[in-house]
Write a protein that holds these residues in place. Structure first.
Motif, PDB file in Angstrom:
ATOM      1  N   LEU A 126       0.804  -1.222   0.000  1.00  0.00           N
ATOM      2  CA  LEU A 126       0.000   0.000   0.000  1.00  0.00           C
ATOM      3  C   LEU A 126       0.840   1.277   0.000  1.00  0.00           C
ATOM      4  O   LEU A 126       0.327   2.354  -0.293  1.00  0.00           O
ATOM      5  N   GLY A 127       2.106   1.164   0.353  1.00  0.00           N
ATOM      6  CA  GLY A 127       2.977   2.344   0.327  1.00  0.00           C
ATOM      7  C   GLY A 127       2.588   3.416   1.316  1.00  0.00           C
ATOM      8  O   GLY A 127       2.750   4.614   1.050  1.00  0.00           O
ATOM      9  N   THR A 128       2.098   3.026   2.491  1.00  0.00           N
ATOM     10  CA  THR A 128       1.598   4.012   3.451  1.00  0.00           C
ATOM     11  C   THR A 128       2.700   4.950   3.953  1.00  0.00           C
ATOM     12  O   THR A 128       2.432   6.129   4.195  1.00  0.00           O
ATOM     13  N   ARG A 129       3.924   4.448   4.076  1.00  0.00           N
ATOM     14  CA  ARG A 129       5.010   5.312   4.562  1.00  0.00           C
ATOM     15  C   ARG A 129       5.408   6.355   3.524  1.00  0.00           C
ATOM     16  O   ARG A 129       6.067   7.343   3.862  1.00  0.00           O
ATOM     17  N   MET A 130       5.030   6.137   2.278  1.00  0.00           N
ATOM     18  CA  MET A 130       5.421   7.043   1.205  1.00  0.00           C
ATOM     19  C   MET A 130       4.354   8.093   0.895  1.00  0.00           C
ATOM     20  O   MET A 130       4.515   8.915  -0.003  1.00  0.00           O
ATOM     21  N   ARG A 131       3.270   8.107   1.637  1.00  0.00           N
ATOM     22  CA  ARG A 131       2.253   9.138   1.428  1.00  0.00           C
ATOM     23  C   ARG A 131       2.824  10.508   1.701  1.00  0.00           C
ATOM     24  O   ARG A 131       3.683  10.662   2.576  1.00  0.00           O
ATOM     25  N   PRO A 132       2.387  11.558   0.976  1.00  0.00           N
ATOM     26  CA  PRO A 132       1.252  11.600   0.042  1.00  0.00           C
ATOM     27  C   PRO A 132       1.593  11.181  -1.391  1.00  0.00           C
ATOM     28  O   PRO A 132       0.727  11.213  -2.256  1.00  0.00           O
ATOM     29  N   LEU A 133       2.837  10.778  -1.652  1.00  0.00           N
ATOM     30  CA  LEU A 133       3.211  10.455  -3.026  1.00  0.00           C
ATOM     31  C   LEU A 133       2.458   9.238  -3.551  1.00  0.00           C
ATOM     32  O   LEU A 133       2.295   9.086  -4.771  1.00  0.00           O
ATOM     33  N   THR A 134       2.013   8.380  -2.657  1.00  0.00           N
ATOM     34  CA  THR A 134       1.288   7.184  -3.086  1.00  0.00           C
ATOM     35  C   THR A 134      -0.227   7.364  -3.057  1.00  0.00           C
ATOM     36  O   THR A 134      -0.963   6.395  -3.229  1.00  0.00           O
ATOM     37  N   ASP A 135      -0.689   8.587  -2.880  1.00  0.00           N
ATOM     38  CA  ASP A 135      -2.140   8.808  -2.913  1.00  0.00           C
ATOM     39  C   ASP A 135      -2.712   8.492  -4.296  1.00  0.00           C
ATOM     40  O   ASP A 135      -3.869   8.082  -4.409  1.00  0.00           O
ATOM     41  N   ASP A 136      -1.908   8.696  -5.342  1.00  0.00           N
ATOM     42  CA  ASP A 136      -2.433   8.509  -6.694  1.00  0.00           C
ATOM     43  C   ASP A 136      -1.647   7.498  -7.513  1.00  0.00           C
ATOM     44  O   ASP A 136      -1.853   7.373  -8.716  1.00  0.00           O
ATOM     45  N   ARG A 137      -0.754   6.748  -6.883  1.00  0.00           N
ATOM     46  CA  ARG A 137       0.017   5.747  -7.614  1.00  0.00           C
ATOM     47  C   ARG A 137       0.623   4.760  -6.627  1.00  0.00           C
ATOM     48  O   ARG A 137       0.871   5.103  -5.462  1.00  0.00           O
ATOM     49  N   PRO A 138       0.897   3.533  -7.055  1.00  0.00           N
ATOM     50  CA  PRO A 138       1.594   2.598  -6.180  1.00  0.00           C
ATOM     51  C   PRO A 138       3.059   2.999  -6.023  1.00  0.00           C
ATOM     52  O   PRO A 138       3.651   3.598  -6.940  1.00  0.00           O
ATOM     53  N   LYS A 139       3.625   2.683  -4.893  1.00  0.00           N
ATOM     54  CA  LYS A 139       5.006   3.083  -4.618  1.00  0.00           C
ATOM     55  C   LYS A 139       5.990   2.641  -5.696  1.00  0.00           C
ATOM     56  O   LYS A 139       6.906   3.410  -6.047  1.00  0.00           O
ATOM     57  N   PRO A 140       5.876   1.423  -6.263  1.00  0.00           N
ATOM     58  CA  PRO A 140       6.857   1.026  -7.282  1.00  0.00           C
ATOM     59  C   PRO A 140       6.873   1.914  -8.521  1.00  0.00           C
ATOM     60  O   PRO A 140       7.837   1.862  -9.292  1.00  0.00           O
ATOM     61  N   LEU A 141       5.837   2.737  -8.723  1.00  0.00           N
ATOM     62  CA  LEU A 141       5.820   3.628  -9.883  1.00  0.00           C
ATOM     63  C   LEU A 141       6.302   5.037  -9.562  1.00  0.00           C
ATOM     64  O   LEU A 141       6.270   5.921 -10.427  1.00  0.00           O
ATOM     65  N   ILE A 142       6.758   5.266  -8.353  1.00  0.00           N
ATOM     66  CA  ILE A 142       7.409   6.541  -8.024  1.00  0.00           C
ATOM     67  C   ILE A 142       8.788   6.571  -8.687  1.00  0.00           C
ATOM     68  O   ILE A 142       9.503   5.566  -8.713  1.00  0.00           O
ATOM     69  N   GLU A 143       9.144   7.723  -9.228  1.00  0.00           N
ATOM     70  CA  GLU A 143      10.407   7.838  -9.948  1.00  0.00           C
ATOM     71  C   GLU A 143      11.537   8.291  -9.039  1.00  0.00           C
ATOM     72  O   GLU A 143      11.362   9.155  -8.175  1.00  0.00           O
TER      73      GLU A 143
END
Length: 223
Positions: free
Chosen positions: A15-32
């Protein structure tokens, strides 16, 4: 059953909860990171692996679109997030027989290819798992006292020592020993540590855990 791993599961279902708010609209593996998604950083490292599987749960359609046209199988967990152990068990039919690589998709590496190191060190005659770990002073973006200690033969037990990088080789049939449907891969390690077949390997480069937004800058500096 072959002794050389030919398949890899890339964990991308969290769920990528630690990476919020960046994961509000995408899964963490798609963060650049450095202009490339975390998932593609991992897949590039595993480019030589014959069979690649990516599991999905959170916003799975985004991962599916991202991977469209590539020779990569999807293990779909959209109905139930199975955690790492349950996810490995569900992906087994896609992975085939024999030991497999697994890799988390929330880290970047600077140094030798982790798949090459694990493959070279794997001894299927005595190992059921080989975990790639990094000394704490070579890890960025990761707190804590470490995950494992090594004995003189590199067997591992839990304790304050090197940090698990999220990359390993494991015999996936061990997950069939566990009754739960949703469970961490740690339950499999518990069994392998108890019977002395879980080993560790130290990574000689640097590694960054990209689990929080502030870790992105650290990772890009490392790259």
């Amino acid at each position: 059953m072959g002794l050389t791993p030919r398949a890899a599961l890339f964990f991308a279902a969290g769920l990528g909860t630690r990476m919020r708010p960046l994961t509000d609209d995408r899964p963490k593996p798609l963060i650049e990171v450095g202009g490339t998604t975390l998932l593609d950083h991992a897949l590039t490292l595993g480019a030589a692996v014959t069979r690649k599987v990516v599991n999905t749960h959170y916003r799975p359609e985004m991962v599916e679109r991202h991977l469209a046209g590539r020779d990569i199988a999807i293990s779909d967990e959209r109905d139930l997030l199975l955690e790492t152990g349950g996810g490995l068990r569900k992906a087994k039919p896609l992975l085939g027989d024999g030991p497999v690589f697994t890799m988390n998709t929330d880290a970047v590496w600077s140094g030798p290819n982790p798949f090459d190191l694990l493959r070279e060190a794997w001894d299927g005659g005595r190992m059921e798992a080989l975990l790639l770990c990094v000394p704490r002073d070579m890890a960025l973006g990761h707190g804590g006292k470490g995950d494992f200690v090594f004995d003189g033969d590199n067997r591992i037990t839990y304790g304050p020592g090197p940090i698990y990088t999220g990359a390993q080789i494991i015999r996936p049939e061990v997950v069939d020993e566990i009754e739960e449907e949703v469970f961490s891969i740690r339950l499999a390690w518990d069994r392998l540590i108890a019977r002395g077949t879980a080993y560790g390997l130290l990574y000689p480069g640097r590694w960054c855990d990209v689990g929080r937004p502030e870790s992105i800058e650290l990772a890009e500096t490392l790259l």
